[in-house]
Design an enzyme around this catalytic site. Structure first.
Site, PDB file in Angstrom:
ATOM      1  N   LYS A 105     -73.372 -45.981  53.640  1.00  0.00           N
ATOM      2  CA  LYS A 105     -74.111 -46.835  52.631  1.00  0.00           C
ATOM      3  C   LYS A 105     -73.354 -46.846  51.205  1.00  0.00           C
ATOM      4  O   LYS A 105     -72.627 -46.101  51.091  1.00  0.00           O
ATOM      5  CB  LYS A 105     -75.276 -46.114  52.355  1.00  0.00           C
ATOM      6  N   ASP A 120     -78.933 -54.628  50.577  1.00  0.00           N
ATOM      7  CA  ASP A 120     -79.977 -53.587  50.145  1.00  0.00           C
ATOM      8  C   ASP A 120     -80.648 -54.231  48.947  1.00  0.00           C
ATOM      9  O   ASP A 120     -80.476 -55.149  48.467  1.00  0.00           O
ATOM     10  CB  ASP A 120     -79.352 -52.043  50.170  1.00  0.00           C
TER      11      ASP A 120
END
Ligand code: NDP
Length: 443
Positions: A125, A165
């Site tokens: 991430k 995201d």
């Protein structure tokens, strides 16, 4: 003290002041305790000790120039958490709240989510504490190019493949991809969520929201129920929220709310989704505008979207947006199911209330895995130099969400808590990663 508790104690001590990461670590380690009791080989091989420590954590400076010609400096991150089952895979978040704790919690969750998809992708991430709101296109491009100027050396189609995201959609992915290509002179699939014009997958924008609704629909179907005629409260008004809403309407449900960081709307008649999509995706406007379009709808700057009576709640904005008070309101109003489109939107206390009250609760690492699953399909198409049709991708997504449903329900039942799908998701996601780690030795 049990092995998992001891690992958790050390991990919490090693990451002080990291509230979100601590929350995610605690949730997973507590869920895995019975698995470690049943499988002593995991403790012997220090699987949990290795799992909680990222393989690599990168933090870097992102200097860029604003429209006034002033230099701004942001902080960029990438955590490459676990590559036991494949290249690191996970989105990039651009939001002022981004810090090491948030990136690590998201990266840690991603390991188990990616495992549940059944596809060969490890957990990662990244992101930056950059706020895209109110920035011009040129400023966004300047930031994205600078971000990629550092990130490019750490990623690759077989190493680490980031995606979008919060705050990172098609526009940002395009600017970053262009910069990667300029630096490396290579057209390779180093990002997913690309436009179909240059290697993106049909169905990727819809995948997280659609996948969420497919999973909830499958869980309902197994109880002889469906979305038809159901009132659904959705929070957020971004990619996940809007495509989840679209699929709910398609299946005969009625979405009556959306929210953003300023407030929420309640439209008893059902949200006008065409208007909301144009407002958010095209005009990048705020939900306050919705009321001038639909004067009978309510706009609230305060209070909780969860106070709206509903059958199903789909939190699709951000972490810890549905706390104990919100959960209490949903239960009081007769809500029967909660599905997490966002990552960790429900606090541990809220989840406890859902489980106590036998609410059907689907955790994010299972329920929102459709996005990363289709990202993995985008990687496959890029490697094969192919472009699959929307219906082909969508059919694969439905199959994957059904498989996830099977895995999490089976694992929950195997460990004697059939109603606890959070437990099922953690266990099913973990087992595949643990097996791969065992097979690869002490790395
Ligand atoms: P978007 O940026 O498209 O939308 C985010 C939405 O959430 C916006 O409405 C935003 O409001 C709201 N929001 C963001 N931060 C906050 C906050 N701190 N408080 C209140 N509202 C907030 O993001 P996505 O739809 O892509 O992501 C939403 C969630 O889904 C995230 O948790 C993400 O991690 C998760 N997710 C996303 C996937 C994807 O494929 N995109 C895949 C799997 C999970 P505002 O405009 O006011 O900021």
């Amino acid at each position: 003290m049990s092995y998992t508790n001891e690992v958790l104690r050390v991990a919490l001590e090693r990451n002080p002041g990291e509230a979100e990461f601590s929350q995610a670590l605690t949730e997973v380690m507590e869920a895995l305790e019975p698995v470690f009791e049943r499988h002593p080989e995991y403790a012997k091989n220090k699987i949990a000790d290795r799992l909680v420590e990222p393989e690599r954590f990168l933090m870097f400076r992102v200097p860029w120039t604003d429209d006034k010609g002033d230099i701004q400096v942001n902080r960029g991150f990438r955590v490459q958490f676990n590559s036991a089952i494949g290249p690191y895979k996970g989105g990039l978040r651009f939001h002022p709240s981004v810090n090491a704790s948030i990136i690590k919690f998201l990266g840690f969750e991603q390991i188990f989510k990616n495992s549940l998809t059944g596809l060969p992708i490890g957990g990662g991430k990244g992101g930056a504490d950059f706020d895209p709101k109110g920035k011009s296109d040129r400023e966004i491009m300047s930031f994205c190019q600078s971000f990629m100027t550092e990130l490019y050396r750490h990623i690759g189609p077989d190493t680490d493949v980031p995606a979008g995201d919060i705050g990172v959609g098609g526009r940002e992915i395009g600017y970053m991809y262009g910069q990667y290509k300029r630096i490396t002179n290579q057209c390779v699939g180093i990002l997913t969520g690309k436009d179909v014009a240059y290697g993106g997958s049909l169905g990727r924008p819809q995948a997280t929201g659609y996948g969420l609704v497919y999973l909830m629909d499958e869980l309902l179907r197994r109880r002889d129920d469906s979305f038809a005629g159901k009132t659904v409260v959705v929070s957020g008004s971004g990619n996940v929220a809007l495509y989840a809403s679209q699929k709910v309407f398609e299946l005969g449900g009625k979405v009556v709310s959306l929210s953003d960081s300023d407030g929420w709307i309640y439209d008893k008649e059902g949200i006008d989704l065409d208007f909301a999509m144009d407002l958010k995706f095209v005009r990048r406007g705020r939900l306050t505008e919705y009321k001038s379009h639909r004067p009978d709808a309510e706009y609230h700057a305060d209070g909780l979207v969860w106070s709206i009576p509903c059958d199903i709640a789909l939190p699709c904005a951000t972490q810890n947006e549905l706390l104990k008070d919100g959960a209490g309101l949903l239960i009081k109003n007769g809500c029967l199911a909660v599905g997490e489109g966002a990552n960790m939107p429900c606090s541990p206390e809220a989840v406890e209330l859902f489980l106590e009250n036998k609410i059907m609760y689907a955790p994010g690492k299972a329920a929102n895995a459709g996005g990363v699953a289709v990202s993995a399909l985008e990687m496959t198409q890029n490697s094969m130099r192919q472009c699959w049709s929307f219906s082909e991708v969508d059919a694969k997504l439905q199959t994957i969400m059904c498989n996830i449903c099977d895995q999490i329900t089976a694992a929950a039942a195997e460990y004697g808590q059939a109603h606890n799908l959070a437990l099922g998701a953690n266990i099913a996601g973990f087992v595949r990663v643990a097996q791969a780690m065992l097979l690869q030795g002490a790395v």
